[in-house]
Each structure stands twice: as C-alpha cells, then as structure tokens.
Design a protein around this motif. Structure first.
Motif, PDB file in Angstrom:
ATOM      1  N   ASN A 215      68.099  41.663  37.579  1.00 27.84           N
ATOM      2  CA  ASN A 215      68.759  40.627  38.381  1.00 27.84           C
ATOM      3  C   ASN A 215      67.820  39.476  38.725  1.00 27.84           C
ATOM      4  O   ASN A 215      68.098  38.713  39.645  1.00 27.84           O
ATOM      5  CB  ASN A 215      69.304  41.235  39.673  1.00 27.84           C
ATOM      6  N   ASP A 216      66.742  39.349  38.013  1.00 24.92           N
ATOM      7  CA  ASP A 216      65.743  38.291  38.205  1.00 24.92           C
ATOM      8  C   ASP A 216      65.036  38.337  39.557  1.00 24.92           C
ATOM      9  O   ASP A 216      64.544  37.326  40.041  1.00 24.92           O
ATOM     10  CB  ASP A 216      66.364  36.892  38.010  1.00 24.92           C
ATOM     11  N   ASP A 217      64.979  39.500  40.183  1.00 28.64           N
ATOM     12  CA  ASP A 217      64.177  39.662  41.401  1.00 28.64           C
ATOM     13  C   ASP A 217      62.746  39.985  40.984  1.00 28.64           C
ATOM     14  O   ASP A 217      62.536  40.797  40.074  1.00 28.64           O
ATOM     15  CB  ASP A 217      64.718  40.816  42.260  1.00 28.64           C
ATOM     16  N   PRO A 218      61.778  39.361  41.625  1.00 31.14           N
ATOM     17  CA  PRO A 218      60.388  39.651  41.234  1.00 31.14           C
ATOM     18  C   PRO A 218      60.012  41.092  41.569  1.00 31.14           C
ATOM     19  O   PRO A 218      60.279  41.585  42.652  1.00 31.14           O
ATOM     20  CB  PRO A 218      59.562  38.671  42.060  1.00 31.14           C
ATOM     21  N   ARG A 219      59.434  41.765  40.595  1.00 34.56           N
ATOM     22  CA  ARG A 219      59.031  43.155  40.795  1.00 34.56           C
ATOM     23  C   ARG A 219      57.519  43.242  41.010  1.00 34.56           C
ATOM     24  O   ARG A 219      57.058  43.941  41.887  1.00 34.56           O
ATOM     25  CB  ARG A 219      59.431  43.983  39.588  1.00 34.56           C
ATOM     26  N   ALA A 220      56.731  42.551  40.240  1.00 34.86           N
ATOM     27  CA  ALA A 220      55.270  42.530  40.386  1.00 34.86           C
ATOM     28  C   ALA A 220      54.817  41.082  40.342  1.00 34.86           C
ATOM     29  O   ALA A 220      55.277  40.298  39.512  1.00 34.86           O
ATOM     30  CB  ALA A 220      54.604  43.338  39.284  1.00 34.86           C
ATOM     31  N   LEU A 221      53.938  40.732  41.261  1.00 34.68           N
ATOM     32  CA  LEU A 221      53.443  39.359  41.339  1.00 34.68           C
ATOM     33  C   LEU A 221      51.918  39.355  41.383  1.00 34.68           C
ATOM     34  O   LEU A 221      51.285  40.382  41.644  1.00 34.68           O
ATOM     35  CB  LEU A 221      53.993  38.668  42.589  1.00 34.68           C
ATOM     36  N   ASP A 222      51.361  38.186  41.163  1.00 28.11           N
ATOM     37  CA  ASP A 222      49.917  38.025  41.157  1.00 28.11           C
ATOM     38  C   ASP A 222      49.571  36.865  42.091  1.00 28.11           C
ATOM     39  O   ASP A 222      50.100  35.767  41.930  1.00 28.11           O
ATOM     40  CB  ASP A 222      49.436  37.714  39.733  1.00 28.11           C
ATOM     41  N   ALA A 223      48.713  37.118  43.079  1.00 31.06           N
ATOM     42  CA  ALA A 223      48.234  36.060  43.971  1.00 31.06           C
ATOM     43  C   ALA A 223      46.808  35.720  43.561  1.00 31.06           C
ATOM     44  O   ALA A 223      45.976  36.620  43.386  1.00 31.06           O
ATOM     45  CB  ALA A 223      48.266  36.535  45.418  1.00 31.06           C
ATOM     46  N   ALA A 224      46.508  34.443  43.392  1.00 29.31           N
ATOM     47  CA  ALA A 224      45.178  34.031  42.927  1.00 29.31           C
ATOM     48  C   ALA A 224      44.604  32.944  43.840  1.00 29.31           C
ATOM     49  O   ALA A 224      45.325  32.084  44.339  1.00 29.31           O
ATOM     50  CB  ALA A 224      45.260  33.516  41.497  1.00 29.31           C
ATOM     51  N   LEU A 225      43.289  33.021  44.049  1.00 32.77           N
ATOM     52  CA  LEU A 225      42.556  32.020  44.834  1.00 32.77           C
ATOM     53  C   LEU A 225      41.366  31.531  44.032  1.00 32.77           C
ATOM     54  O   LEU A 225      40.740  32.303  43.308  1.00 32.77           O
ATOM     55  CB  LEU A 225      42.026  32.632  46.140  1.00 32.77           C
ATOM     56  N   SER A 226      41.040  30.253  44.192  1.00 31.63           N
ATOM     57  CA  SER A 226      39.827  29.687  43.601  1.00 31.63           C
ATOM     58  C   SER A 226      39.028  29.004  44.696  1.00 31.63           C
ATOM     59  O   SER A 226      39.586  28.254  45.505  1.00 31.63           O
ATOM     60  CB  SER A 226      40.166  28.651  42.526  1.00 31.63           C
ATOM     61  N   VAL A 227      37.727  29.275  44.709  1.00 34.18           N
ATOM     62  CA  VAL A 227      36.837  28.737  45.740  1.00 34.18           C
ATOM     63  C   VAL A 227      35.592  28.176  45.072  1.00 34.18           C
ATOM     64  O   VAL A 227      35.028  28.795  44.163  1.00 34.18           O
ATOM     65  CB  VAL A 227      36.422  29.857  46.736  1.00 34.18           C
ATOM     66  N   ARG A 228      35.165  26.999  45.521  1.00 34.03           N
ATOM     67  CA  ARG A 228      33.900  26.424  45.070  1.00 34.03           C
ATOM     68  C   ARG A 228      32.885  26.643  46.181  1.00 34.03           C
ATOM     69  O   ARG A 228      33.159  26.372  47.342  1.00 34.03           O
ATOM     70  CB  ARG A 228      34.048  24.944  44.757  1.00 34.03           C
ATOM     71  N   ALA A 229      31.702  27.149  45.815  1.00 42.19           N
ATOM     72  CA  ALA A 229      30.680  27.463  46.803  1.00 42.19           C
ATOM     73  C   ALA A 229      29.334  26.886  46.379  1.00 42.19           C
ATOM     74  O   ALA A 229      29.016  26.828  45.191  1.00 42.19           O
ATOM     75  CB  ALA A 229      30.557  28.975  46.972  1.00 42.19           C
ATOM     76  N   ASN A 230      28.558  26.478  47.376  1.00 45.21           N
ATOM     77  CA  ASN A 230      27.217  25.966  47.150  1.00 45.21           C
ATOM     78  C   ASN A 230      26.350  26.374  48.330  1.00 45.21           C
ATOM     79  O   ASN A 230      26.709  26.119  49.480  1.00 45.21           O
ATOM     80  CB  ASN A 230      27.238  24.445  46.997  1.00 45.21           C
ATOM     81  N   TRP A 231      25.231  26.989  48.054  1.00 50.89           N
ATOM     82  CA  TRP A 231      24.292  27.414  49.093  1.00 50.89           C
ATOM     83  C   TRP A 231      23.047  26.558  48.949  1.00 50.89           C
ATOM     84  O   TRP A 231      22.389  26.594  47.910  1.00 50.89           O
ATOM     85  CB  TRP A 231      23.981  28.888  48.912  1.00 50.89           C
ATOM     86  N   ILE A 232      22.749  25.765  49.964  1.00 49.53           N
ATOM     87  CA  ILE A 232      21.620  24.843  49.884  1.00 49.53           C
ATOM     88  C   ILE A 232      20.638  25.092  51.028  1.00 49.53           C
ATOM     89  O   ILE A 232      21.028  25.496  52.112  1.00 49.53           O
ATOM     90  CB  ILE A 232      22.080  23.365  49.896  1.00 49.53           C
ATOM     91  N   SER A 233      19.379  24.841  50.751  1.00 52.15           N
ATOM     92  CA  SER A 233      18.349  24.989  51.777  1.00 52.15           C
ATOM     93  C   SER A 233      18.329  23.751  52.665  1.00 52.15           C
ATOM     94  O   SER A 233      18.990  22.750  52.380  1.00 52.15           O
ATOM     95  CB  SER A 233      16.980  25.193  51.128  1.00 52.15           C
ATOM     96  N   ARG A 234      17.550  23.830  53.713  1.00 54.65           N
ATOM     97  CA  ARG A 234      17.441  22.713  54.658  1.00 54.65           C
ATOM     98  C   ARG A 234      16.934  21.442  53.967  1.00 54.65           C
ATOM     99  O   ARG A 234      17.325  20.340  54.308  1.00 54.65           O
ATOM    100  CB  ARG A 234      16.482  23.090  55.788  1.00 54.65           C
ATOM    101  N   ASN A 235      16.086  21.593  52.942  1.00 58.72           N
ATOM    102  CA  ASN A 235      15.551  20.415  52.246  1.00 58.72           C
ATOM    103  C   ASN A 235      16.397  19.995  51.034  1.00 58.72           C
ATOM    104  O   ASN A 235      15.985  19.159  50.256  1.00 58.72           O
ATOM    105  CB  ASN A 235      14.096  20.645  51.843  1.00 58.72           C
TER     106      ASN A 235
END
Length: 184
Positions: free
Chosen positions: A108-128
């Motif tokens: 009946n076109d009801d969703p049975r299994a779905l996929d949730a996805a996230l994308s994140v950009r990360a950067n770790w920088i020092s004080r200088n």
C-alpha cells in the motif's frame, strides 16, 4: 675472598642492571610517553567546542551533536572541554545535510524501512591556527573533514526518525573524536 660460580653470576647480573639503569638517565628517556597518552597531542589540554551550526531544517541537530561530542571528549580523551574561546584548541563543526530515504515499502506504499543520514564538516584547530585533525584524504586547500553517518529504522517496529537520528549523532560524535587522536 672466594666466590662460588652462582654468586659471581648474581654479582655480574646486578652490576649490568645498575649500568643499564644509570645509562637510561643519560640517554633522554624522560620525554618518552607510553600508554594511552601517546594517542593524544601533548601540547593540548583544553578544547573549546562552540555550539555546532546547523544548515538543515531540523533545528535541534546542532545542539544534540554538540552535547554528544562534549561527552565523547570528556570520557575518551585527556582533554578538558571549556567554554573559553582562548582554549588551547577549538573544534568547529557544522551540520551540512540531513536526509530521510525510503528503503522499502508495503503493498500500500507505506514506508516499511527508512534510512536517516547526517553529514557534518569538522575542523580542529590550535590556538595559533594550525589544523590538528589529520587525514591523508584531505586536499591541501581544504581544512575540514566531512563525516557522514546513516541509520536505518523501521516505523512498524516502533522506531522513529528521532531514534535513528540519535543513533547517527552518537556514531558521528564517536568518529569525530576518534579523529582527534594522533596518527602514527
């Protein structure tokens, strides 16, 4: 004075052991690090994690991811998370994409299994301003790493987009904090 063969061996071993112990003080082993401390940068003690910016329509993703990353840093690393922008380093992240995809449907076109996805950009920088996240796949001009995570859920089993998103957030936080380790 007469020594037996066994006593001579013990004396020789004791003298050699004292020589080895005395010579290690002159070689410079004092700066040698061992154990789990070798996985983290010695010059960094504090990390500032500002609230993560969110470019998606789901308003709570940035705050939830920030909380998860702070928990991961506090439990898995020797670093102390601080609210001070003048900390030894800053972990900047941004949620750039969120999606939900239907994987299978009922008759009946009801969703049975779905996929949730996230994308994140990360950067770790020092004080200088030095980039501290190391990844050989990053092009030289790009300083941020993009992390993607998906999580499947089945509404018929009582799962929701929120439970799937929370699972993806926890996994993303773990992967981002893993990138804070020093590469061999």
């Amino acid at each position: 004075m007469m020594y037996s063969t066994g006593q001579r061996t013990v004396n020789a071993v004791a003298i050699m052991l004292m020589c080895v112990i005395a010579s290690t003080g002159f070689v410079g082993c004092a700066s040698y690090r061992f154990g789990s401390q070798t996985m983290f940068r010695p010059g960094i003690r504090t990390v500032h994690v500002p609230v993560i910016r969110n470019d998606t329509f789901r308003h709570d993703l940035g705050v939830r991811l920030t909380e998860a990353i702070v928990r991961e840093i506090e439990t898995r690393t020797p670093y102390k998370v601080t609210g001070d922008p003048n900390a030894d380093s800053t972990l900047q992240c941004r949620v750039v994409n969120e999606s939900k995809t239907v994987l299978s449907e009922t008759v009946n076109d009801d969703p049975r299994a779905l996929d949730a996805a996230l994308s994140v950009r990360a950067n770790w920088i020092s004080r200088n301003g030095e980039s501290l996240m190391q990844n050989s796949a990053i092009p030289s001009g790009d300083l941020a790493i993009t992390f993607g995570q998906d999580s499947r859920f089945v509404p018929e089993a009582g799962q929701s987009i929120d439970t799937a998103t929370e699972e993806a957030i926890q996994e993303l936080a773990s992967r981002i904090v893993s990138q804070m380790e020093v590469r061999w």
